[in-house]
Design an enzyme around this catalytic site. Structure first.
Site, PDB file in Angstrom:
ATOM      1  N   ALA A 146      -2.664  -2.873   3.329  1.00 16.80           N
ATOM      2  CA  ALA A 146      -2.501  -4.286   2.984  1.00 16.80           C
ATOM      3  C   ALA A 146      -3.766  -4.819   2.310  1.00 16.80           C
ATOM      4  CB  ALA A 146      -2.175  -5.095   4.232  1.00 16.80           C
ATOM      5  N   TRP A 148      -6.504  -8.033   0.738  1.00 24.26           N
ATOM      6  CA  TRP A 148      -7.290  -9.088   1.365  1.00 24.26           C
ATOM      7  C   TRP A 148      -6.902 -10.494   0.916  1.00 24.26           C
ATOM      8  CZ3 TRP A 148      -9.256 -11.348  -2.869  1.00 24.26           C
ATOM      9  CH2 TRP A 148      -9.674 -10.560  -3.950  1.00 24.26           C
ATOM     10  N   LYS A 172      -3.135  -0.252   7.753  1.00 25.78           N
ATOM     11  CA  LYS A 172      -4.567  -0.527   7.643  1.00 25.78           C
ATOM     12  C   LYS A 172      -4.756  -1.794   6.808  1.00 25.78           C
ATOM     13  CE  LYS A 172      -7.621   0.819   4.649  1.00 25.78           C
ATOM     14  NZ  LYS A 172      -8.484  -0.408   4.545  1.00 25.78           N
ATOM     15  N   SER A 174      -7.110  -4.700   4.926  1.00 25.57           N
ATOM     16  CA  SER A 174      -8.392  -4.618   4.241  1.00 25.57           C
ATOM     17  C   SER A 174      -9.527  -4.792   5.241  1.00 25.57           C
ATOM     18  CB  SER A 174      -8.489  -5.702   3.169  1.00 25.57           C
ATOM     19  OG  SER A 174      -9.813  -5.820   2.692  1.00 25.57           O
ATOM     20  N   SER A 225      -5.228  -2.985  -6.133  1.00 27.82           N
ATOM     21  CA  SER A 225      -5.565  -2.927  -7.551  1.00 27.82           C
ATOM     22  C   SER A 225      -4.967  -1.692  -8.209  1.00 27.82           C
ATOM     23  CB  SER A 225      -7.085  -2.899  -7.723  1.00 27.82           C
ATOM     24  OG  SER A 225      -7.606  -1.676  -7.210  1.00 27.82           O
ATOM     25  N   ILE A 226      -4.931  -1.705  -9.534  1.00 35.99           N
ATOM     26  CA  ILE A 226      -4.482  -0.524 -10.275  1.00 35.99           C
ATOM     27  C   ILE A 226      -5.367   0.669  -9.936  1.00 35.99           C
ATOM     28  CG2 ILE A 226      -4.300   0.494 -12.573  1.00 35.99           C
ATOM     29  CD1 ILE A 226      -3.384  -2.210 -13.604  1.00 35.99           C
ATOM     30  N   ALA A 227      -6.670   0.441  -9.856  1.00 34.90           N
ATOM     31  CA  ALA A 227      -7.597   1.535  -9.560  1.00 34.90           C
ATOM     32  C   ALA A 227      -7.301   2.159  -8.201  1.00 34.90           C
ATOM     33  CB  ALA A 227      -9.039   1.034  -9.610  1.00 34.90           C
ATOM     34  N   GLU A 246       2.407  -2.114  -5.395  1.00 35.54           N
ATOM     35  CA  GLU A 246       2.314  -3.429  -6.031  1.00 35.54           C
ATOM     36  C   GLU A 246       0.859  -3.603  -6.416  1.00 35.54           C
ATOM     37  OE1 GLU A 246       1.125  -6.523  -6.806  1.00 35.54           O
ATOM     38  OE2 GLU A 246       2.003  -7.809  -5.269  1.00 35.54           O
ATOM     39  N   CYS A 280      -1.378 -12.215  -7.287  1.00 36.84           N
ATOM     40  CA  CYS A 280      -0.928 -11.346  -8.379  1.00 36.84           C
ATOM     41  C   CYS A 280       0.033 -12.045  -9.329  1.00 36.84           C
ATOM     42  CB  CYS A 280      -0.249 -10.096  -7.810  1.00 36.84           C
ATOM     43  SG  CYS A 280      -1.314  -9.109  -6.754  1.00 36.84           S
TER      44      CYS A 280
END
Length: 474
Positions: A146, A148, A172, A174, A225-227, A246, A280
């Site tokens: 999940a 933040w 888990k 953040s 994030s994408i990363a 997502e 987002c």
């Protein structure tokens, strides 16, 4: 309250390195919590795997009853959850109480009902002497990661469908914002059988990687994030794990010259800056048709500059701080890069504020160009850009010229135009004359690099199941 991990129905202290948890409104440490050790991660997954043998075979009614009990318990402890979320995230307390907690409770209640409606299809006889049936069965152990920005709400989006479908979960939160998830663990301990729901704490590199790479984890669900998504996909690829991603967005807000500009200005004021823009789906990338461009810039400037920043506990506060010092630095760098461009006009804001906490002033940047980084990259802060366009074809091309594909909106009085654009926009959701409206009954999820899979709705429930064919000879 003592903050502990939940492993196999027991609250335990972490055995790993201690991490500080901060209040972003003051920059001060709230407390320190010990991370889960690798052995504790393994114990949580093993507990989930053991529990799955029975939980996966429980009736939908039994699973629904557990989810309803959890929803009731969250509702009964609403003020405590809201205070924790506000303290840990910097959110205005009244927003958490009035907006987020009711939505979180509703998600659990929706999936409690949806669990009892999910069924396979009786397919019939496609081969003489044989009857085929379709089943939707749970997957097994799900690792949920999940984010933040909405710690408790995103936990609900992940836990409710996974548990409703009959899976067991290790979640888990953040490491930046773990407090409400750890509070949720205290409630869940007395509701779910041991091992069905396990809650860990720790960083991605110390806990997340061990969790998602565990051989008994069958599915990984991430909001991030994408990363981070790329990292998890590489990390889990050798085991061919199922994934649900997502990964952010950069929502285009397309405003035509027949739009109600007062409604647009009020909408962007609300939907572009809620949660300090850390959303987002935030209405952050505005395209305004040339005929109304100047008027909209003026209205937006007045609207955005009127947003009140302040302490989270203040009833009049509309905008809180960013979630961490590191994120404040990222947002500041993105805005400074934009301000360095000669064509960008800073209509309001444009810098962090003085004093304690991780506050960044609500910012409107005008005259942005399609190729600018401020238009192309997710800032994830209280920053909105506005770009002029000439016609429908041009703005459609620009809106789709993005690696993101999560959310979008079209503002027009022309019903035909609204339908044409919504059919061609490459986004998981398109709102017409509004933005940011989410309900439990409707799916939320993106395409392109915003990820895949749906949260909420029956589609979200199906994402946590396997389709199986059963054939009986007779």
């Amino acid at each position: 309250m003592q903050y502990q991990l939940l492993i196999n129905g027991v609250l335990v202290d972490g055995e790993g390195e201690r991490q500080s948890v901060y209040n972003p409104a003051t920059g001060e440490v709230i407390l320190e919590i010990a991370e889960a050790s690798p052995a504790q991660v393994d114990a949580a997954v093993q507990a989930a795997d053991n529990a799955f043998a029975e939980w996966g075979q429980t009736t939908p009614k039994a699973r629904a009853e557990c989810l309803l009990k959890l929803a009731d318990s969250i509702e009964q402890n609403a003020l405590e959850f809201a205070r924790l979320e506000s303290q840990n995230c910097g959110k205005p307390l009244h927003c958490v109480i009035n907006d987020e907690i009711p939505a979180i409770v509703d998600v659990f209640r929706f999936f409690a009902g949806a669990a009892r409606c999910l069924s396979g299809l009786a397919a019939g006889e496609y081969l003489e002497g044989h009857t085929s049936m379709i089943r939707r069965d749970p997957i097994g152990v799900v690792a949920s990661i999940a984010p933040w920005n909405y710690p408790l709400m995103m936990a609900a989006w992940k836990l409710a469908p996974a548990l409703a479908a009959g899976n067991c979960v290790v979640i888990k939160p953040s490491e930046i914002t773990p407090l409400t998830a750890l509070k949720l663990a205290v409630l869940a301990k007395d509701i779910f059988p041991p091992g069905v729901l396990n809650v860990l704490f720790g960083r991605g590199q110390t806990v997340g990687d061990v969790l998602t790479g565990h051989e008994k984890v069958r599915m990984v669900s991430l909001t991030g994030s994408i990363a981070t998504g790329e990292h998890i996909l590489r990390h889990t690829a050798p085991a061919i794990k199922r994934t649900h991603m997502e990964l952010g967005g950069k929502a285009p807000v397309i405003v035509f010259d027949d739009a109600d500009l007062d409604a647009v200005a009020q909408g962007v004021r609300t939907f572009g800056f809620y949660n300090a823009g850390q959303d987002c789906t935030a209405a952050c990338r505005i395209y305004a048709q040339r005929g109304i461009y100047d008027a909209l810039v003026e209205k937006l400037g007045n609207a955005v500059s009127s947003l009140k920043m302040g302490a989270p506990e203040d009833e009049s506060t509309e905008l809180g701080p960013l979630s961490s010092l590191a994120h404040l630095k990222r947002v500041t760098a993105a805005v400074e890069e934009a301000k360095a461009l000669s064509h960008i006009r800073v209509i309001t804001g444009g810098s962090q504020t003085e004093g304690k906490g991780y506050y960044f002033a609500p910012t409107l940047l005008a005259d942005a160009k399609q190729e600018d980084a401020i238009v192309q990259r997710e800032v994830f802060g209280p920053v909105v850009s506005i770009t002029v366009f000439d016609d429908e074809d041009q703005v459609l091309r620009w809106a789709n010229d993005s690696r993101y594909g999560l959310a979008s909106s079209v503002w027009t009085q022309d019903v035909g135009r609204a339908h044409r654009l919504s059919a061609r926009l490459q986004y998981g959701c398109t709102w017409i004359n509004t933005h940011f409206m989410l309900v439990s009954e409707m799916p939320h999820g993106g395409q392109k690099q915003s990820g895949y899979g749906k949260d909420m709705s029956l589609y979200g429930l199906e994402d946590y199941t396997l389709v199986r064919h059963i054939m009986v000879k007779h």
